[in-house]
Design a protein around this motif. Structure first.
Motif, PDB file in Angstrom:
ATOM      1  N   VAL A 179      15.655  65.173  69.223  1.00  0.00           N
ATOM      2  CA  VAL A 179      14.405  65.893  69.462  1.00  0.00           C
ATOM      3  C   VAL A 179      13.234  64.961  69.190  1.00  0.00           C
ATOM      4  N   THR A 180      12.286  64.888  70.101  1.00  0.00           N
ATOM      5  CA  THR A 180      11.080  64.088  69.904  1.00  0.00           C
ATOM      6  C   THR A 180       9.891  64.780  70.560  1.00  0.00           C
ATOM      7  N   ASN A 181       8.720  64.581  69.968  1.00  0.00           N
ATOM      8  CA  ASN A 181       7.504  65.142  70.548  1.00  0.00           C
ATOM      9  C   ASN A 181       6.823  64.165  71.488  1.00  0.00           C
ATOM     10  N   ALA A 182       7.406  62.986  71.674  1.00  0.00           N
ATOM     11  CA  ALA A 182       6.785  61.960  72.506  1.00  0.00           C
ATOM     12  C   ALA A 182       7.218  62.114  73.959  1.00  0.00           C
ATOM     13  N   PRO A 183       6.262  62.168  74.890  1.00  0.00           N
ATOM     14  CA  PRO A 183       6.648  62.234  76.308  1.00  0.00           C
ATOM     15  C   PRO A 183       7.314  60.955  76.784  1.00  0.00           C
ATOM     16  N   GLU A 184       7.025  59.842  76.086  1.00  0.00           N
ATOM     17  CA  GLU A 184       7.609  58.555  76.442  1.00  0.00           C
ATOM     18  C   GLU A 184       7.803  57.725  75.188  1.00  0.00           C
ATOM     19  N   LEU A 185       8.929  57.069  75.082  1.00  0.00           N
ATOM     20  CA  LEU A 185       9.227  56.214  73.931  1.00  0.00           C
ATOM     21  C   LEU A 185       9.198  54.754  74.356  1.00  0.00           C
ATOM     22  N   ASN A 186       8.684  53.902  73.477  1.00  0.00           N
ATOM     23  CA  ASN A 186       8.816  52.465  73.677  1.00  0.00           C
ATOM     24  C   ASN A 186      10.090  52.041  72.959  1.00  0.00           C
ATOM     25  N   THR A 187      11.117  51.769  73.726  1.00  0.00           N
ATOM     26  CA  THR A 187      12.426  51.515  73.118  1.00  0.00           C
ATOM     27  C   THR A 187      12.427  50.231  72.289  1.00  0.00           C
ATOM     28  N   LEU A 188      11.566  49.258  72.639  1.00  0.00           N
ATOM     29  CA  LEU A 188      11.481  48.052  71.811  1.00  0.00           C
ATOM     30  C   LEU A 188      11.009  48.406  70.413  1.00  0.00           C
ATOM     31  N   ASP A 189       9.915  49.189  70.313  1.00  0.00           N
ATOM     32  CA  ASP A 189       9.404  49.572  69.003  1.00  0.00           C
ATOM     33  C   ASP A 189      10.438  50.368  68.217  1.00  0.00           C
ATOM     34  N   VAL A 190      11.090  51.317  68.883  1.00  0.00           N
ATOM     35  CA  VAL A 190      12.110  52.117  68.203  1.00  0.00           C
ATOM     36  C   VAL A 190      13.225  51.213  67.689  1.00  0.00           C
ATOM     37  N   ASN A 191      13.579  50.217  68.491  1.00  0.00           N
ATOM     38  CA  ASN A 191      14.678  49.330  68.117  1.00  0.00           C
ATOM     39  C   ASN A 191      14.324  48.433  66.936  1.00  0.00           C
ATOM     40  N   ILE A 192      13.248  47.642  67.060  1.00  0.00           N
ATOM     41  CA  ILE A 192      12.971  46.647  66.016  1.00  0.00           C
ATOM     42  C   ILE A 192      12.410  47.287  64.756  1.00  0.00           C
ATOM     43  N   ARG A 193      11.670  48.388  64.890  1.00  0.00           N
ATOM     44  CA  ARG A 193      11.021  48.979  63.721  1.00  0.00           C
ATOM     45  C   ARG A 193      11.894  50.051  63.056  1.00  0.00           C
ATOM     46  N   LEU A 194      12.393  51.009  63.844  1.00  0.00           N
ATOM     47  CA  LEU A 194      13.130  52.127  63.248  1.00  0.00           C
ATOM     48  C   LEU A 194      14.602  51.799  63.036  1.00  0.00           C
ATOM     49  N   LEU A 195      15.290  51.364  64.104  1.00  0.00           N
ATOM     50  CA  LEU A 195      16.698  50.994  63.924  1.00  0.00           C
ATOM     51  C   LEU A 195      16.803  49.784  63.003  1.00  0.00           C
ATOM     52  N   GLY A 196      15.889  48.822  63.154  1.00  0.00           N
ATOM     53  CA  GLY A 196      15.897  47.669  62.265  1.00  0.00           C
ATOM     54  C   GLY A 196      15.719  48.068  60.813  1.00  0.00           C
ATOM     55  N   GLY A 197      14.821  49.033  60.560  1.00  0.00           N
ATOM     56  CA  GLY A 197      14.616  49.508  59.195  1.00  0.00           C
ATOM     57  C   GLY A 197      15.836  50.194  58.621  1.00  0.00           C
ATOM     58  N   LEU A 198      16.497  51.003  59.429  1.00  0.00           N
ATOM     59  CA  LEU A 198      17.712  51.685  58.974  1.00  0.00           C
ATOM     60  C   LEU A 198      18.832  50.685  58.676  1.00  0.00           C
ATOM     61  N   LEU A 199      19.010  49.716  59.570  1.00  0.00           N
ATOM     62  CA  LEU A 199      20.068  48.721  59.378  1.00  0.00           C
ATOM     63  C   LEU A 199      19.833  47.895  58.121  1.00  0.00           C
ATOM     64  N   ALA A 200      18.578  47.474  57.919  1.00  0.00           N
ATOM     65  CA  ALA A 200      18.260  46.672  56.735  1.00  0.00           C
ATOM     66  C   ALA A 200      18.494  47.468  55.461  1.00  0.00           C
ATOM     67  N   ALA A 201      18.067  48.722  55.464  1.00  0.00           N
ATOM     68  CA  ALA A 201      18.254  49.557  54.278  1.00  0.00           C
ATOM     69  C   ALA A 201      19.741  49.776  54.003  1.00  0.00           C
ATOM     70  N   TYR A 202      20.533  49.933  55.061  1.00  0.00           N
ATOM     71  CA  TYR A 202      21.979  50.072  54.867  1.00  0.00           C
ATOM     72  C   TYR A 202      22.583  48.779  54.321  1.00  0.00           C
ATOM     73  N   ASP A 203      22.173  47.641  54.881  1.00  0.00           N
ATOM     74  CA  ASP A 203      22.710  46.359  54.414  1.00  0.00           C
ATOM     75  C   ASP A 203      22.386  46.116  52.942  1.00  0.00           C
ATOM     76  N   LEU A 204      21.237  46.590  52.488  1.00  0.00           N
ATOM     77  CA  LEU A 204      20.839  46.376  51.101  1.00  0.00           C
ATOM     78  C   LEU A 204      21.507  47.362  50.149  1.00  0.00           C
ATOM     79  N   SER A 205      21.617  48.620  50.568  1.00  0.00           N
ATOM     80  CA  SER A 205      22.075  49.681  49.659  1.00  0.00           C
ATOM     81  C   SER A 205      23.522  50.100  49.865  1.00  0.00           C
ATOM     82  N   ASN A 206      24.073  49.834  51.059  1.00  0.00           N
ATOM     83  CA  ASN A 206      25.415  50.297  51.426  1.00  0.00           C
ATOM     84  C   ASN A 206      25.522  51.821  51.367  1.00  0.00           C
TER      85      ASN A 206
END
Length: 609
Positions: A179-206
């Motif tokens: 679910v999103t309220n955005a009519p259009e997503l910039n997949t680059l931003d979602v990838n490097i900022r959001l997915l990147g943030g989740l991956l980094a947090a997982y790598d640090l905390s497990n």
């Protein structure tokens, strides 16, 4: 068969059916007193929890269920082995204990600034994507998923704010990426900022909860690759995609946006064992590799490309503002893939060779410092059919990432010349900061390129002449009645600057990022003081009641600064993180253990096989 026999057979079959029903009912509804007993209320609660988690069907992501329109016939497997790399971080210096204590005090000041910003976000915009720093109002312009929390997870962990980290992870588990309220997503931003943030947090905390969210978001992004040529859609209408409508790659898109999925998708494949993500990103990178030699400036890729037609024949070539997210990933991808993908090194060496010959220039400056900056090159063909290039010496703040790029590549691939270039690039961006009255570099400025990188004496008359030519080319109102000294004074041009078309400072991370990487690679101690001066300049001017704000005009002198009621999340998730790390211990997020993605999120490198 007689009527009596039929009655007997019917009675028998009815009895059998009744017995089977009875046994089935009691097998699934056994209320024996022993089954109800528990040793404690906690055990009872655990029993209920186990029943709810095991018996109830788990919700499967919409993107997991969505049929693939253009399936991949053969998935390229993510590398599982890793070679041994040379040490990237310098071991030739050791900071004395008094100096180390001094740096820890600086680090504490950076953490205090982050905490202040974080508490404001908690109080005024917890579930929102961001917080307006003057009005204290929430904003939702990143999909409405709580982007600031997602982007700050790894910073919370690195700064040892574990209680805040736990609260943030709990909030993240409630996000529904369907679910999103955005009519259009910039997949680059979602990838490097959001997915990147989740991956980094997982790598640090497990923390396994974060891995679940990584997969959910990764599957959503993977759906944007479901096009006839498997090129991703950058400006993506996820609502249409969820309805299984036809998807086509775009005809005009930034090359950097197209090619910047490699690190995140590779890491997601590494930790899940599912190579589909790596395969998707690698197909794009392989297309870039095939385009070598077909562009007007071999080694570089034009700023804009046609992803649908797979055409890379543009005229503009920049590795700064509109190309940094792609170019900076190449040496990082080589390390993350364990050195098993030679294409990453090949592309890095080709583009740096081309950039060094065309994009780098030495700016004329009053102290005659031997520094470098990064410009944009326009390639064209003359009427006689000869290829030509023209350097535009306009510098964007984002181009200052290049110092860190050359430092890292020089260390990773054993290229001493790249380290020398790195020093000059970092010093160039430091000069641009220090030349301004407030010690803050503007978003965009123009400089005077030297005729030679080897010898460049200061010539004040030439500088003024170039500033005057620039002013006339822009057709500034009233310029004909103004002398050059008045023009320079009114436009607050420091010596060496001929134009400042964009005076804003968004508190971007690229300069401190390069200072951090160069310091870790070389141990150059003066960079610590340069970093602190930069932090104080940025913070002193931009601090507000609710955090920090973008500075509208960094050329102001005596008057109070004009601030914008906006700030990008990278102030907290990147800029402050790099400030924090440079003043900390060298083994804290070591370059030998992690790679930093385009949004500054550290992803763990695989250990050598």
């Amino acid at each position: 068969m007689s009527r009596a026999r039929r009655q007997i057979l019917g009675t028998f079959l009815g009895s059998v059916l009744f017995l089977l029903f009875y046994l089935h009912y009691h097998a699934n509804n056994d209320h024996h007193p022993l089954s109800q007993s528990t040793s404690s209320p906690i055990a009872a609660a655990q029993s209920d929890d186990n029943q709810s988690s095991n018996d109830l069907p788990k919700k499967e992501s919409l993107w997991k269920q969505l049929p693939v329109r253009y399936p991949v016939l053969e998935v390229q497997q993510v590398p599982v082995k890793s070679r041994t790399f040379p040490k990237l971080q310098s071991t030739d210096h050791e900071i004395p204990k008094p100096a180390l204590q001094h740096q820890m005090t600086r680090q504490a000041a950076v953490k205090e600034r982050f905490e202040r910003c974080w508490k404001s976000h908690q109080s005024h915009a917890w579930a929102a994507d961001g917080l307006m720093p003057l009005s204290g109002l929430p904003t939702n312009d990143r999909g409405g998923w709580g982007a600031r929390i997602l982007e700050s997870l790894d910073t919370l962990w690195i700064m040892e704010m574990y209680e805040e980290f736990e609260a943030a992870v709990t909030a993240v588990t409630q996000i529904d990426f369907d679910v999103t309220n955005a009519p259009e997503l910039n997949t680059l931003d979602v990838n490097i900022r959001l997915l990147g943030g989740l991956l980094a947090a997982y790598d640090l905390s497990n923390d396994q909860r974060l891995l679940t969210k990584c997969v959910e978001l990764g599957d959503m992004l993977y759906a944007a690759f479901d096009t006839p040529n498997r090129m991703p859609i950058i400006h993506w209408n996820s609502h249409k995609a969820s309805r299984r409508e036809e998807q086509l790659a775009e005809e005009k898109v930034l090359a950097a946006e197209l090619g910047s999925f490699t690190l995140e998708f590779t890491r997601l494949s590494q930790i899940t064992g599912d190579s589909k993500y790596f395969d998707a990103a690698q197909r794009v990178l392989d297309l870039f590799d095939r385009q070598y030699g077909s562009t007007k400036l071999p080694g570089l890729w034009s700023v804009y490309v046609n992803a649908r037609a797979e055409s890379f024949d543009g005229d503009e070539y920049a590795i700064g503002a509109m190309g940094n997210s792609f170019y900076k990933t190449l040496p990082q991808a080589y390390a993350l893939n364990g050195g098993q993908m030679p294409v990453n090194r090949r592309m890095y060496e080709r583009f740096t060779f081309a950039a060094a010959g065309h994009n780098l220039f030495r700016p004329m400056n009053p102290d005659e410092e031997d520094i470098l900056l990064l410009g944009t090159v326009h390639a064209f063909v003359t009427q006689n059919g000869k290829p030509r290039t023209h350097l535009q010496s306009q510098v964007h703040y984002q181009s200052c990432f290049a110092g860190g790029l050359f430092a890292l590549g020089g260390a990773l691939f054993g290229l001493p010349a790249h380290k020398r270039i790195a020093h000059k690039l970092v010093d160039g961006c430091i000069w641009a900061h220090e030349a301004m009255s407030q010690g803050i570099m503007p978003k965009v400025f123009d400089a005077v390129p030297c005729a030679s990188q080897l010898h460049c004496p200061w010539n004040e008359w030439h500088w003024k002449q170039e500033a005057w030519k620039k002013a006339n080319s822009l057709k500034i109102e009233g310029i004909s009645d103004m002398n050059i000294d008045t023009f320079i004074k009114d436009h607050h041009l420091p010596k060496g600057f001929i134009d400042i078309p964009d005076t804003i400072s968004e508190l971007r991370p690229e300069v401190i990022e390069s200072i951090f990487v160069l310091y870790r690679v070389t141990g150059r101690e003066d960079l610590l003081d340069k970093a602190w001066e930069l932090f104080e300049s940025l913070n002193n001017v931009s601090a507000t009641k609710y955090g920090n704000a973008a500075i509208v005009d960094v050329t102001f002198e005596s008057k109070a600064p004009i601030l914008s009621d906006s700030i990008e999340n990278f102030w907290m998730s990147e800029t402050l993180r790099y400030f924090y790390l440079i003043f900390g211990a060298s083994d804290q997020i070591s370059l030998d253990d992690f790679v930093f993605n385009a949004a500054g999120h550290p992803l763990r490198r695989p250990r050598p096989s």
